[in-house]
Design a protein around this motif. Structure first.
Motif, PDB file in Angstrom:
ATOM      1  N   ILE A   9     -65.048 -25.336   7.120  1.00 49.62           N
ATOM      2  CA  ILE A   9     -64.707 -24.501   6.383  1.00 49.62           C
ATOM      3  C   ILE A   9     -64.052 -23.205   5.791  1.00 49.62           C
ATOM      4  N   LEU A  10     -64.467 -22.002   7.083  1.00 50.89           N
ATOM      5  CA  LEU A  10     -63.998 -21.105   6.674  1.00 50.89           C
ATOM      6  C   LEU A  10     -63.522 -20.864   7.920  1.00 50.89           C
ATOM      7  N   ARG A  11     -62.498 -21.809   8.422  1.00 53.00           N
ATOM      8  CA  ARG A  11     -61.561 -21.839   9.312  1.00 53.00           C
ATOM      9  C   ARG A  11     -60.336 -21.510   8.227  1.00 53.00           C
ATOM     10  N   GLY A  12     -59.439 -21.098   9.254  1.00 49.48           N
ATOM     11  CA  GLY A  12     -57.948 -20.362   8.404  1.00 49.48           C
ATOM     12  C   GLY A  12     -57.278 -22.068   8.074  1.00 49.48           C
ATOM     13  N   ASN A  13     -57.352 -22.737   8.499  1.00 47.91           N
ATOM     14  CA  ASN A  13     -56.053 -23.711   8.089  1.00 47.91           C
ATOM     15  C   ASN A  13     -57.010 -24.493   6.546  1.00 47.91           C
ATOM     16  N   VAL A  14     -58.264 -24.770   6.748  1.00 47.77           N
ATOM     17  CA  VAL A  14     -58.695 -25.202   5.782  1.00 47.77           C
ATOM     18  C   VAL A  14     -58.819 -24.320   4.656  1.00 47.77           C
ATOM     19  N   LEU A  15     -58.897 -22.843   4.306  1.00 41.22           N
ATOM     20  CA  LEU A  15     -58.338 -21.919   2.922  1.00 41.22           C
ATOM     21  C   LEU A  15     -56.861 -21.843   2.756  1.00 41.22           C
ATOM     22  N   ASP A  16     -56.053 -21.873   3.951  1.00 37.00           N
ATOM     23  CA  ASP A  16     -55.056 -22.060   3.807  1.00 37.00           C
ATOM     24  C   ASP A  16     -54.218 -23.411   2.747  1.00 37.00           C
ATOM     25  N   LEU A  17     -54.582 -23.687   3.281  1.00 33.87           N
ATOM     26  CA  LEU A  17     -54.170 -25.742   2.619  1.00 33.87           C
ATOM     27  C   LEU A  17     -55.083 -25.287   0.998  1.00 33.87           C
ATOM     28  N   ALA A  18     -56.462 -24.756   0.920  1.00 29.56           N
ATOM     29  CA  ALA A  18     -57.088 -24.848  -0.742  1.00 29.56           C
ATOM     30  C   ALA A  18     -55.824 -24.295  -0.657  1.00 29.56           C
ATOM     31  N   VAL A  19     -55.440 -22.708  -0.313  1.00 26.66           N
ATOM     32  CA  VAL A  19     -54.309 -21.581  -1.125  1.00 26.66           C
ATOM     33  C   VAL A  19     -53.349 -23.248  -2.060  1.00 26.66           C
ATOM     34  N   GLY A  20     -53.131 -23.242  -0.559  1.00 26.25           N
ATOM     35  CA  GLY A  20     -51.612 -24.031  -1.131  1.00 26.25           C
ATOM     36  C   GLY A  20     -51.435 -24.800  -1.794  1.00 26.25           C
ATOM     37  N   VAL A  21     -53.089 -25.441  -2.200  1.00 24.90           N
ATOM     38  CA  VAL A  21     -53.423 -27.195  -3.207  1.00 24.90           C
ATOM     39  C   VAL A  21     -53.343 -26.537  -4.549  1.00 24.90           C
ATOM     40  N   ILE A  22     -54.593 -25.292  -4.850  1.00 25.19           N
ATOM     41  CA  ILE A  22     -53.755 -24.380  -5.891  1.00 25.19           C
ATOM     42  C   ILE A  22     -52.758 -24.205  -6.713  1.00 25.19           C
ATOM     43  N   ILE A  23     -52.142 -23.097  -5.631  1.00 19.81           N
ATOM     44  CA  ILE A  23     -50.219 -22.567  -6.174  1.00 19.81           C
ATOM     45  C   ILE A  23     -50.264 -23.984  -6.470  1.00 19.81           C
ATOM     46  N   GLY A  24     -49.867 -25.065  -5.794  1.00 23.09           N
ATOM     47  CA  GLY A  24     -48.700 -25.848  -5.786  1.00 23.09           C
ATOM     48  C   GLY A  24     -49.296 -26.979  -7.147  1.00 23.09           C
ATOM     49  N   ALA A  25     -50.404 -26.549  -7.531  1.00 21.94           N
ATOM     50  CA  ALA A  25     -51.458 -27.296  -8.983  1.00 21.94           C
ATOM     51  C   ALA A  25     -50.942 -25.813  -9.868  1.00 21.94           C
ATOM     52  N   ALA A  26     -50.515 -25.271  -9.976  1.00 15.89           N
ATOM     53  CA  ALA A  26     -50.046 -24.223 -11.017  1.00 15.89           C
ATOM     54  C   ALA A  26     -48.745 -23.727 -10.680  1.00 15.89           C
ATOM     55  N   PHE A  27     -47.615 -24.509  -9.612  1.00 18.38           N
ATOM     56  CA  PHE A  27     -46.041 -25.001  -9.788  1.00 18.38           C
ATOM     57  C   PHE A  27     -45.661 -25.383 -10.492  1.00 18.38           C
ATOM     58  N   THR A  28     -46.848 -26.895  -9.990  1.00 14.48           N
ATOM     59  CA  THR A  28     -46.463 -27.978 -11.167  1.00 14.48           C
ATOM     60  C   THR A  28     -46.606 -27.714 -12.675  1.00 14.48           C
ATOM     61  N   ALA A  29     -47.005 -27.042 -12.897  1.00 15.37           N
ATOM     62  CA  ALA A  29     -47.666 -26.636 -14.258  1.00 15.37           C
ATOM     63  C   ALA A  29     -46.217 -25.994 -14.553  1.00 15.37           C
ATOM     64  N   LEU A  30     -45.419 -25.171 -13.965  1.00 14.67           N
ATOM     65  CA  LEU A  30     -44.431 -24.429 -14.168  1.00 14.67           C
ATOM     66  C   LEU A  30     -43.876 -25.409 -14.220  1.00 14.67           C
ATOM     67  N   VAL A  31     -43.222 -25.791 -13.491  1.00  7.89           N
ATOM     68  CA  VAL A  31     -41.807 -26.744 -12.894  1.00  7.89           C
ATOM     69  C   VAL A  31     -42.250 -27.808 -14.586  1.00  7.89           C
ATOM     70  N   LYS A  32     -42.960 -28.306 -15.024  1.00  9.45           N
ATOM     71  CA  LYS A  32     -43.263 -28.855 -16.081  1.00  9.45           C
ATOM     72  C   LYS A  32     -43.130 -28.456 -17.470  1.00  9.45           C
ATOM     73  N   SER A  33     -43.492 -27.610 -17.294  1.00 11.52           N
ATOM     74  CA  SER A  33     -43.166 -26.171 -18.221  1.00 11.52           C
ATOM     75  C   SER A  33     -41.729 -26.141 -18.756  1.00 11.52           C
ATOM     76  N   LEU A  34     -41.008 -25.567 -17.470  1.00 11.37           N
ATOM     77  CA  LEU A  34     -39.955 -25.459 -17.120  1.00 11.37           C
ATOM     78  C   LEU A  34     -38.688 -26.779 -18.063  1.00 11.37           C
ATOM     79  N   VAL A  35     -39.460 -27.703 -17.300  1.00 13.27           N
ATOM     80  CA  VAL A  35     -38.730 -29.496 -17.884  1.00 13.27           C
ATOM     81  C   VAL A  35     -38.860 -29.748 -19.307  1.00 13.27           C
ATOM     82  N   ASP A  36     -39.967 -29.667 -19.667  1.00 10.74           N
ATOM     83  CA  ASP A  36     -40.083 -30.009 -21.765  1.00 10.74           C
ATOM     84  C   ASP A  36     -39.364 -28.746 -21.765  1.00 10.74           C
ATOM     85  N   ASN A  37     -39.759 -27.602 -22.098  1.00 10.25           N
ATOM     86  CA  ASN A  37     -39.000 -26.893 -23.024  1.00 10.25           C
ATOM     87  C   ASN A  37     -38.226 -26.079 -23.041  1.00 10.25           C
ATOM     88  N   LEU A  38     -37.353 -25.646 -21.842  1.00 11.07           N
ATOM     89  CA  LEU A  38     -35.697 -25.251 -21.408  1.00 11.07           C
ATOM     90  C   LEU A  38     -34.981 -26.849 -21.500  1.00 11.07           C
TER      91      LEU A  38
END
Length: 121
Positions: A9-38
């Motif tokens: 779990i503490l290896r760099g690749n797993v942590l990088d992947l977890a951060v990527g998934v979290i940022i990806g989810a936040a980015f997806t919400a941002l894009v959805k808001s952009l499309v829905d609202n603008l």
């Protein structure tokens, strides 16, 4: 076994992947808001509908919501384009390192060719 799991779990690749998934989810919400609202209201001006997602047609009792599909397509294209720009920027920041094994191999090959040419003489 618990120690091995902790090391995994503490290896760099797993942590990088977890951060990527979290940022990806936040980015997806941002894009959805952009499309829905603008973007949707802009498209709504042309199709005489306030929400693109509500566009549909029916065949018999089946309801085909092509507006939702267009929404998802716009979300995908924007997300893919931003990921493309990010990868392009990362590649500029971190250019590929020259393969030292290939350089050594080409030097060895040149030396072997010189030896061959000398032996022919």
């Amino acid at each position: 076994m618990l120690k091995e799991f902790k090391n995994f779990i503490l290896r760099g690749n797993v942590l990088d992947l977890a951060v990527g998934v979290i940022i990806g989810a936040a980015f997806t919400a941002l894009v959805k808001s952009l499309v829905d609202n603008l973007i949707n209201p802009l498209i709504g001006l042309f199709v005489q509908n306030s929400a693109l997602a509500h566009l549909y047609f029916t065949v018999g009792k089946a309801k085909f919501t092509y507006g939702s599909f267009i929404n998802d397509l716009i979300n995908f294209v924007i997300t893919a384009f931003v990921v493309f720009l990010m990868i392009k920027a990362i590649n500029k920041l971190f250019p590929k390192k020259e393969d030292t094994a290939a350089v050594i191999e080409s030097e060895e090959l040149e030396t072997l060719r010189e030896i061959r040419d000398l032996l022919k003489k």
